[in-house]
Scaffold this active site. Structure first.
Site, PDB file in Angstrom:
ATOM      1  N   LYS A 183      71.076  -9.314  89.266  1.00  0.00           N
ATOM      2  CA  LYS A 183      69.854 -10.107  89.179  1.00  0.00           C
ATOM      3  C   LYS A 183      69.599 -10.481  87.724  1.00  0.00           C
ATOM      4  CE  LYS A 183      65.480  -9.189  88.713  1.00  0.00           C
ATOM      5  NZ  LYS A 183      65.160 -10.351  87.848  1.00  0.00           N
ATOM      6  N   GLY A 236      66.410  -3.539  79.963  1.00  0.00           N
ATOM      7  CA  GLY A 236      65.064  -4.104  79.922  1.00  0.00           C
ATOM      8  C   GLY A 236      64.114  -3.136  79.256  1.00  0.00           C
ATOM      9  N   SER A 237      62.849  -3.284  79.587  1.00  0.00           N
ATOM     10  CA  SER A 237      61.824  -2.507  78.888  1.00  0.00           C
ATOM     11  C   SER A 237      61.776  -1.062  79.399  1.00  0.00           C
ATOM     12  CB  SER A 237      60.470  -3.170  79.105  1.00  0.00           C
ATOM     13  OG  SER A 237      60.201  -3.229  80.487  1.00  0.00           O
ATOM     14  N   GLY A 241      62.126   0.535  83.147  1.00  0.00           N
ATOM     15  CA  GLY A 241      63.154   1.570  83.305  1.00  0.00           C
ATOM     16  C   GLY A 241      62.614   2.777  84.071  1.00  0.00           C
ATOM     17  N   GLU A 258      69.411   0.859  79.658  1.00  0.00           N
ATOM     18  CA  GLU A 258      69.452   0.355  78.279  1.00  0.00           C
ATOM     19  C   GLU A 258      68.064  -0.211  78.004  1.00  0.00           C
ATOM     20  OE1 GLU A 258      72.088   0.792  76.531  1.00  0.00           O
ATOM     21  OE2 GLU A 258      73.612   1.160  78.047  1.00  0.00           O
ATOM     22  N   CYS A 292      67.010  -5.548  71.362  1.00  0.00           N
ATOM     23  CA  CYS A 292      66.628  -4.136  71.473  1.00  0.00           C
ATOM     24  C   CYS A 292      67.099  -3.353  70.251  1.00  0.00           C
ATOM     25  CB  CYS A 292      67.261  -3.557  72.731  1.00  0.00           C
ATOM     26  SG  CYS A 292      69.020  -3.915  72.805  1.00  0.00           S
ATOM     27  N   GLU A 392      57.456  -1.428  70.207  1.00  0.00           N
ATOM     28  CA  GLU A 392      58.449  -2.497  70.102  1.00  0.00           C
ATOM     29  C   GLU A 392      57.742  -3.848  70.185  1.00  0.00           C
ATOM     30  OE1 GLU A 392      61.108  -3.145  73.443  1.00  0.00           O
ATOM     31  OE2 GLU A 392      62.803  -3.234  72.066  1.00  0.00           O
TER      32      GLU A 392
HETATM   33  P1  NAD Z   1      61.778  -6.316  81.541  1.00  0.00           P
HETATM   34  O1  NAD Z   1      61.883  -4.857  81.665  1.00  0.00           O
HETATM   35  O2  NAD Z   1      60.460  -6.949  81.729  1.00  0.00           O
HETATM   36  O3  NAD Z   1      62.763  -7.058  82.542  1.00  0.00           O
HETATM   37  C1  NAD Z   1      64.139  -6.787  82.579  1.00  0.00           C
HETATM   38  C2  NAD Z   1      64.668  -7.144  83.942  1.00  0.00           C
HETATM   39  O4  NAD Z   1      64.086  -6.264  84.895  1.00  0.00           O
HETATM   40  C3  NAD Z   1      64.346  -8.556  84.418  1.00  0.00           C
HETATM   41  O5  NAD Z   1      65.451  -9.050  85.156  1.00  0.00           O
HETATM   42  C4  NAD Z   1      63.160  -8.330  85.350  1.00  0.00           C
HETATM   43  O6  NAD Z   1      63.035  -9.326  86.348  1.00  0.00           O
HETATM   44  C5  NAD Z   1      63.496  -6.995  85.970  1.00  0.00           C
HETATM   45  N1  NAD Z   1      62.359  -6.239  86.489  1.00  0.00           N
HETATM   46  C6  NAD Z   1      61.065  -6.310  86.121  1.00  0.00           C
HETATM   47  N2  NAD Z   1      60.314  -5.452  86.866  1.00  0.00           N
HETATM   48  C7  NAD Z   1      61.170  -4.815  87.694  1.00  0.00           C
HETATM   49  C8  NAD Z   1      61.014  -3.806  88.704  1.00  0.00           C
HETATM   50  N3  NAD Z   1      59.822  -3.266  88.990  1.00  0.00           N
HETATM   51  N4  NAD Z   1      62.115  -3.370  89.349  1.00  0.00           N
HETATM   52  C9  NAD Z   1      63.335  -3.878  89.075  1.00  0.00           C
HETATM   53  N5  NAD Z   1      63.536  -4.853  88.141  1.00  0.00           N
HETATM   54  C10 NAD Z   1      62.471  -5.308  87.462  1.00  0.00           C
HETATM   55  O7  NAD Z   1      62.413  -6.619  80.106  1.00  0.00           O
HETATM   56  P2  NAD Z   1      62.543  -8.002  79.409  1.00  0.00           P
HETATM   57  O8  NAD Z   1      61.189  -8.383  78.920  1.00  0.00           O
HETATM   58  O9  NAD Z   1      63.293  -8.950  80.270  1.00  0.00           O
HETATM   59  O10 NAD Z   1      63.500  -7.612  78.182  1.00  0.00           O
HETATM   60  C11 NAD Z   1      63.008  -7.113  77.009  1.00  0.00           C
HETATM   61  C12 NAD Z   1      63.165  -5.617  76.954  1.00  0.00           C
HETATM   62  O11 NAD Z   1      64.531  -5.279  77.211  1.00  0.00           O
HETATM   63  C13 NAD Z   1      62.862  -5.037  75.602  1.00  0.00           C
HETATM   64  O12 NAD Z   1      62.132  -3.856  75.751  1.00  0.00           O
HETATM   65  C14 NAD Z   1      64.235  -4.728  75.035  1.00  0.00           C
HETATM   66  O13 NAD Z   1      64.264  -3.730  74.061  1.00  0.00           O
HETATM   67  C15 NAD Z   1      64.979  -4.344  76.240  1.00  0.00           C
HETATM   68  N6  NAD Z   1      66.417  -4.501  76.002  1.00  0.00           N
HETATM   69  C16 NAD Z   1      67.181  -3.378  75.902  1.00  0.00           C
HETATM   70  C17 NAD Z   1      68.528  -3.512  75.629  1.00  0.00           C
HETATM   71  C18 NAD Z   1      69.425  -2.326  75.490  1.00  0.00           C
HETATM   72  O14 NAD Z   1      70.638  -2.492  75.617  1.00  0.00           O
HETATM   73  N7  NAD Z   1      68.913  -1.142  75.251  1.00  0.00           N
HETATM   74  C19 NAD Z   1      69.081  -4.769  75.476  1.00  0.00           C
HETATM   75  C20 NAD Z   1      68.251  -5.883  75.592  1.00  0.00           C
HETATM   76  C21 NAD Z   1      66.914  -5.725  75.882  1.00  0.00           C
END
Ligand code: NAD
Length: 498
Positions: A183, A236-237, A241, A258, A292, A392
């Site tokens: 996704k 993601g965030s 997570g 991640e 990130c 962050e």
């Molecule tokens: P996000 O957590 O809002 O979304 C990430 C993904 O998760 C999207 O595809 C979103 O649709 C999905 N998502 C949202 N809610 C969900 C749920 N309840 N269940 C399952 N999936 C869900 O993050 P973002 O705003 O897209 O990305 C930014 C964040 O990602 C920042 O915190 C950044 O640090 C982190 N990030 C981490 C890494 C790493 O490798 N550690 C890399 C890039 C980004």
């Protein structure tokens, strides 16, 4: 100025890839995908919901046994073909990524696309290199351990580097013999959908890769709690997570996370100052700080702080903001309007807490950029206790503080709940190794920042998550050990003596 041609929107893939076919969403919903440079809709894509994820999981499950049984070098060969196809598609993919994310196209051409190619090549070559082991156990027994694919894996991608992260996740999962339901972020699905087209073109079997763009609380949540998915890899965030871990409990699926970061970047008094200034600017301002692993906390020795900041502020002010499709542009808009608002809110938070804005802190005052989600490179001096030193921000926003000795630098660097990227600039080898050992982080960069390579493990500790992408580590993440015992010559003592 050399502005590259906009992508032909009629050519953009907008549907779901399920079982080898491009299909509409069952419920018929759509998501408007926005160009962050002008706020206009690029295209509307099919919105995957729960039932679409279910269809994708069924297709991945059906494709699983044949894919896992394929000789590993055949899986590798398809990944290598995919790498070639992406390379041949470089110009289109770079323009598509720049249009959807706001990344400057020069970065897409020099980093995002080549790194994506390199990643698929690496894992294409890796597919037939994963070996098991023979374990020295009791006399008379042979014990060997095989690495088996997990089965169907769910992969959830964020919006900040959608193309690259698609390769980081698909490469090892497919090389190891898993099938995938991916996704992409609802904000930036277009390059992942393009990769789906190339996957079809190079001849991956139907159902091995399924792509379902949709919202997190519907499609993402369904992936996290689906009982036929054996593992979820999530980038993601930290907040989401946690939700994924809770949802995974139903079938106790494996989870790889991640998450966010608040990278400390320490500049010592003996650092090569011009190199540290340039590297630190790349560490925070590349991709508008939406990384990130961004070096979002500058921790400067007090003896060089003024000299460093004079150069650093001057460099930040010289960064060329502009149209992402212009090859001269060094910084584009942030990727979404909501995120733009969020980053700007941290300028207010910094000011309320008494931080000093040394540069930026606002949208640029330029009519040609007024339609986009731009923020000037922002440098804020704030003590370690302030929120902008812990939370962050995920934008072109760096928080600066100073230290007087090594112990203080280490305490500041390790003073957040995150532990992803970290860096230091020094000529002192002993100090460099000492800090490498004691920094609470998954990655340490010495006299450089934000280096990544598909052969080197990538991931965090603490609230930055667990598990690793890239390298052999990733292959272990996408497989599970099976231990096989054979009695070759063992005299097993009788437990039940009659
Ligand atoms: P996000 O957590 O809002 O979304 C990430 C993904 O998760 C999207 O595809 C979103 O649709 C999905 N998502 C949202 N809610 C969900 C749920 N309840 N269940 C399952 N999936 C869900 O993050 P973002 O705003 O897209 O990305 C930014 C964040 O990602 C920042 O915190 C950044 O640090 C982190 N990030 C981490 C890494 C790493 O490798 N550690 C890399 C890039 C980004």
């Amino acid at each position: 100025m050399a502005k590259l041609a906009p992508v032909d929107t009629s050519q953009i893939q907008t549907r779901l890839l399920i079982g080898g076919r491009w299909v509409d969403a069952a419920a018929g919903g759509e998501i408007a995908v926005i160009n962050p440079f002008n706020g206009q809709t690029i295209v509307s894509i099919a919105e995957a919901r729960e039932e679409d994820v279910d269809r994708a999981v069924a297709a991945a499950k059906a494709a699983g046994p044949a894919w896992a049984a394929l000789p590993a070098h055949e899986r590798g060969r398809l990944l290598l073909k995919l790498a070639d196809a992406i390379e041949a598609d470089k110009d289109y993919l770079a323009r598509l990524e720049a249009t959807n994310t706001g990344h400057p196209v020069r970065d897409c051409l020099s980093l995002d696309v080549p790194r994506t190619v390199l990643c698929f090549r690496y894992f294409g070559g890796m597919a037939d290199k994963l070996e098991g082991s023979v374990v020295p156990v009791d006399a008379g027994f042979l014990n060997y351990v095989e690495r088996e694919p997990i089965g169907v894996v769910g992969q959830i991608v964020p919006w900040n580097f959608p193309l690259m992260f698609t390769s980081w996740k698909l490469g090892p999962a497919l090389a190891a013999g898993n099938t995938v339901v991916m996704k992409p972020s609802e904000i930036t699905p277009l390059s992942t959908l393009r990769i789906g087209e190339l996957i079809q073109a190079v001849g991956f079997p139907d159902g091995v890769v399924n792509i379902v763009a949709g919202f997190g609380h519907t499609a993402g949540q369904r992936i996290a709690d689906h009982r036929d998915i054996g593992k979820v890899s999530f980038t993601g965030s930290t907040a989401v997570g946690r939700a994924i871990v809770r949802a995974s409990a139903g079938n106790l699926k494996k989870v790889q996370l991640e998450l966010g970061g608040k990278g400390p970047n320490i500049v010592f008094e003996d650092a090569n100052l011009p190199a540290a200034v340039g590297g630190s600017a790349f560490g925070i301002f590349h991709n508008q700080g939406q990384a990130c692993i961004a070096g979002s906390r500058l921790i400067l020795h007090e003896k060089i702080a003024d000299a460093f900041l004079e150069r650093f502020v001057s460099l930040a002010r010289s960064i060329r903001l502009g149209d992402p499709l212009d090859t001269e542009t060094e910084m584009g808009p942030l990727t979404s309007r909501l995120h733009h608002e969020r980053v700007l809110s941290y300028v207010g938070i910094a000011q309320t807490e008494g931080g000093e804005i040394l540069s930026g802190g606002k949208a640029p005052d330029r009519p040609d950029l007024a339609g986009g989600y731009f923020i000037e490179p922002t440098i804020v001096r704030a003590p370690p206790a302030h929120r902008v030193q812990h939370e962050e921000v995920f934008g072109p926003f760096v928080s600066v503080t100073t230290f007087s000795d090594d112990d203080e630098a280490l305490a500041i660097a390790n003073g957040t709940a995150y532990g992803l990227g970290s860096g230091l600039w020094t000529q002192d080898l002993t100090r460099a190794h000492r800090f490498a050992k004691h920094l609470h982080a998954g990655m340490v960069w010495i006299n450089c920042y934000k280096r990544v390579h598909p052969a080197s493990p990538f991931g965090g500790v603490g609230e930055s998550g667990y598990g690793r992408e890239m390298g052999f580590e990733a292959m272990r993440e996408y497989t599970q050990a099976k231990s096989v015992w054979i009695n070759v010559d063992a005299k097993i003592p009788p437990f039940y003596v009659r």
